[in-house]
Design a protein around this motif. Sequence first.
Motif, short mmCIF file in Angstrom:
data_model
loop_
_atom_site.label_atom_id
_atom_site.label_comp_id
_atom_site.label_asym_id
_atom_site.label_seq_id
_atom_site.Cartn_x
_atom_site.Cartn_y
_atom_site.Cartn_z
N HIS A 1 -8.91 21.44 -7.62
CA HIS A 1 -9.90 22.35 -7.06
C HIS A 1 -11.33 21.81 -7.10
CE1 HIS A 1 -11.50 23.49 -11.04
NE2 HIS A 1 -10.24 23.40 -11.45
N ALA A 2 -11.61 20.85 -7.99
CA ALA A 2 -12.99 20.35 -8.12
C ALA A 2 -13.24 19.07 -7.35
CB ALA A 2 -13.33 20.13 -9.60
N VAL A 3 -12.17 18.45 -6.79
CA VAL A 3 -12.29 17.11 -6.21
C VAL A 3 -12.49 17.19 -4.70
CG1 VAL A 3 -11.11 14.91 -5.84
CG2 VAL A 3 -10.91 16.10 -8.05
N ALA A 4 -13.55 16.52 -4.24
CA ALA A 4 -13.79 16.42 -2.80
C ALA A 4 -13.23 15.12 -2.24
CB ALA A 4 -15.29 16.50 -2.51
N ASP A 5 -13.34 14.04 -3.00
CA ASP A 5 -12.84 12.73 -2.56
C ASP A 5 -12.58 11.89 -3.81
OD1 ASP A 5 -12.01 10.75 -0.88
OD2 ASP A 5 -13.95 10.45 0.11
N ALA A 6 -11.73 10.86 -3.66
CA ALA A 6 -11.38 10.07 -4.83
C ALA A 6 -11.02 8.64 -4.43
CB ALA A 6 -10.20 10.71 -5.57
N CYS A 7 -11.24 7.74 -5.36
CA CYS A 7 -10.82 6.34 -5.21
C CYS A 7 -10.32 5.88 -6.57
CB CYS A 7 -11.98 5.47 -4.73
SG CYS A 7 -11.56 3.70 -4.64
N THR B 1 0.86 -1.20 0.00
CA THR B 1 0.00 0.00 0.00
C THR B 1 0.88 1.24 0.00
OG1 THR B 1 -0.05 0.03 2.42
CG2 THR B 1 -1.87 -1.09 1.33
N GLY B 2 0.27 2.39 -0.26
CA GLY B 2 0.92 3.67 0.00
C GLY B 2 1.92 4.11 -1.03
N LYS B 3 2.67 5.16 -0.65
CA LYS B 3 3.66 5.76 -1.55
C LYS B 3 4.86 4.83 -1.71
CE LYS B 3 4.32 10.15 -1.72
NZ LYS B 3 4.72 11.54 -1.43
N PRO B 4 5.67 5.05 -2.77
CA PRO B 4 6.86 4.21 -2.96
C PRO B 4 7.77 4.22 -1.75
CG PRO B 4 6.42 5.51 -4.93
CD PRO B 4 5.46 6.01 -3.87
N LYS B 5 8.35 3.06 -1.48
CA LYS B 5 9.22 2.89 -0.32
C LYS B 5 10.57 2.35 -0.79
CE LYS B 5 5.56 0.69 1.33
NZ LYS B 5 4.43 1.54 0.93
N ALA B 6 11.61 2.71 -0.08
CA ALA B 6 12.97 2.28 -0.42
C ALA B 6 13.21 0.88 0.14
CB ALA B 6 13.99 3.27 0.13
N VAL B 7 13.32 -0.09 -0.76
CA VAL B 7 13.58 -1.47 -0.35
C VAL B 7 15.08 -1.65 -0.16
CG1 VAL B 7 13.32 -3.90 -0.94
CG2 VAL B 7 11.57 -2.26 -1.64
N VAL C 1 1.82 0.94 -9.48
CA VAL C 1 1.13 2.21 -9.30
C VAL C 1 0.30 2.11 -8.02
CG1 VAL C 1 -0.55 3.84 -10.24
CG2 VAL C 1 1.02 2.64 -11.78
N ALA C 2 0.57 2.98 -7.08
CA ALA C 2 -0.14 2.97 -5.80
C ALA C 2 -1.37 3.87 -5.89
CB ALA C 2 0.78 3.45 -4.68
N PRO C 3 -2.57 3.30 -5.72
CA PRO C 3 -3.77 4.14 -5.73
C PRO C 3 -3.70 5.29 -4.75
CG PRO C 3 -4.37 1.83 -5.80
CD PRO C 3 -2.90 1.87 -5.55
N ALA C 4 -3.15 5.04 -3.55
CA ALA C 4 -3.11 6.09 -2.53
C ALA C 4 -2.32 7.31 -3.00
CB ALA C 4 -2.51 5.53 -1.24
#
Length: 577
Positions: free
Chosen positions: A476-482, A206-212, A463-466
């Motif tokens: 400016h137009a987005v309140a929430d996203a998935c 999950t989440g943003k890229p991490k350094a392995v 590609v991490a959805p988060a």
Amino acid sequence: MSEFHCLHGPCPQIPDNLTVPQFILDSQHPTRPLRKDGTPWLIEDATGRGIGFEELRARTFGLANALHLHWGIKEDDVVCIYGSNHVDYPVALWAVHRLGAIVSPANPTYTVGELHYQIETAKATLVISHPDSVSNAVDAARLAGLSADRVIVFDKLRQPSPISFPVLDDLIAEGLSRHPLFVERTLNPGEGKTKLAFLSFSSGTTGKPKAVAIPHHSLIANVVQMSAYYKVNEPYTTWEKRRFKPGDVGMAVLPFFHIYGLVVNLHWLLFTGLSIVVVPKFTFVEFLKSIVKHKISHLFLVPPQVVLLCKHHEVKHYDLSHVRFVLCGAAPLSAELTQQLVKVLPNASIGQGYGMTETCTTVTMIPLTQHIGTPGSAGQLLPGVVARVVKQDGSLAVAGEQGELVVTGPQMSLRYSNNAEATKETFVNGWVRTGDEVIIDDKGDVFVVDRLKEIMKVRGFQVAPAELEGHLLAHHAVADACVVGIPDDYSGEIPLAFVSLRADAVEQLKLHPKDAEKIKASICKHVADHKVQYKWLAGGVEFVDAIPKNPSGKLLRRLMRDRAKELKERKDFKPKL
């Protein structure tokens, strides 16, 4: 059976006191065949220039000497390599390693923001860049607190620049002209298991890229495992029938910054005695021309490239009969595509492999006992790998039952650097939770049937959805996203964004319904302006009243995946490829 093991022999001894260049350039191993006399290690695709062992070894020393002289690169420093494939890419890797430092390979198409994140997260102190990407490298380095004189380039710039960047050729020549300015350290027994070689970036589960954090021993182990699995130094059959033999020619079209290209396509093929044709950038027709021009016998691919081989109209104009082996990895390949590829490459053994950055690449590969891999199978376990299939109730599955694949072996990476929470989720007492749901059958074939983790695989890249969702919230137009992945024949998956709009945007659409497409286009552009291309919203944007969440606020992503499947089945659905 509660654990699954390799069915093709034990894992040989793996040296634990060598760095990667010491293993590749300075030593011999029982699984390593002797290279055919006079064959180059690397071949430059465009020119056909061959580069042999002595030249590679000398250039590695020269660059290490210059890096130490001018930038003081030393033990445990981190150098970011931000470049496409180049014949000096391994030279740069090994020079950094000769100094006891660590390499963090970066995607050369990263935006300034993405590269800045990697430089800062890895704590890199020097950037080696492709000349076409150097402006991004300088901007990202400055954001991370590094001056422009901490950026060097593989080749001279094609356009004039106000900054005079050091070029690898010049640095190597200077380094070779001087006496040794550094002393390469000998590792203590066992130290190779903890001495870091790479900080390779992965989104994990999950989440943003991490350094392995990948130690030298992990890459060396995977090279030995694959060599033993394919018996590259054993007379198991006639010379003509061997799957890998010195003198064969492979193609490095997979990017070296990616763990598949780095370990399998670069280090392992060099170890097996193959010559590698180094291709800086993949374009399909040029790819076909190179296969014919260099008489390529071995191809390592990802599914989008297989799709092109099966469906592109230009293929029929090229004689590919000399291709003898194809391995597809990074994402699952359907049984249907495999059968189509068999028709295109009738003389090739064809199969799949499976691995992750967190497992320092391969866990499974097509075995020698199969000419064409079992349909849908990702291959069988390598020597030294032990696998568990964990069911939802926590119990261990037996052959034929489904559950999450959890693996261990000598090639496992150590952790996520400076991220204890993410490490705890994935690395558990020497085992790696893959986040992939599999079935292992009674013959040892591993079938990946679903992805438990949120990460999408687009053209083989994670590609991490988060990451995309966080970026979308800045619009400016987005309140929430998935963001979810939807199946695609070419890319494997493509990102689709479900978006709920802010109140003012909702009011705007009530007054002007036709503005919906303008807002969607603006949202797509917001991603395209800041993210590398494979992260773009190729599946488009769909407006919803609200993003479903559980009582604790977590996205109910599975519901949105189901909705995405329904959308894709609509006749009027058109991805924005």
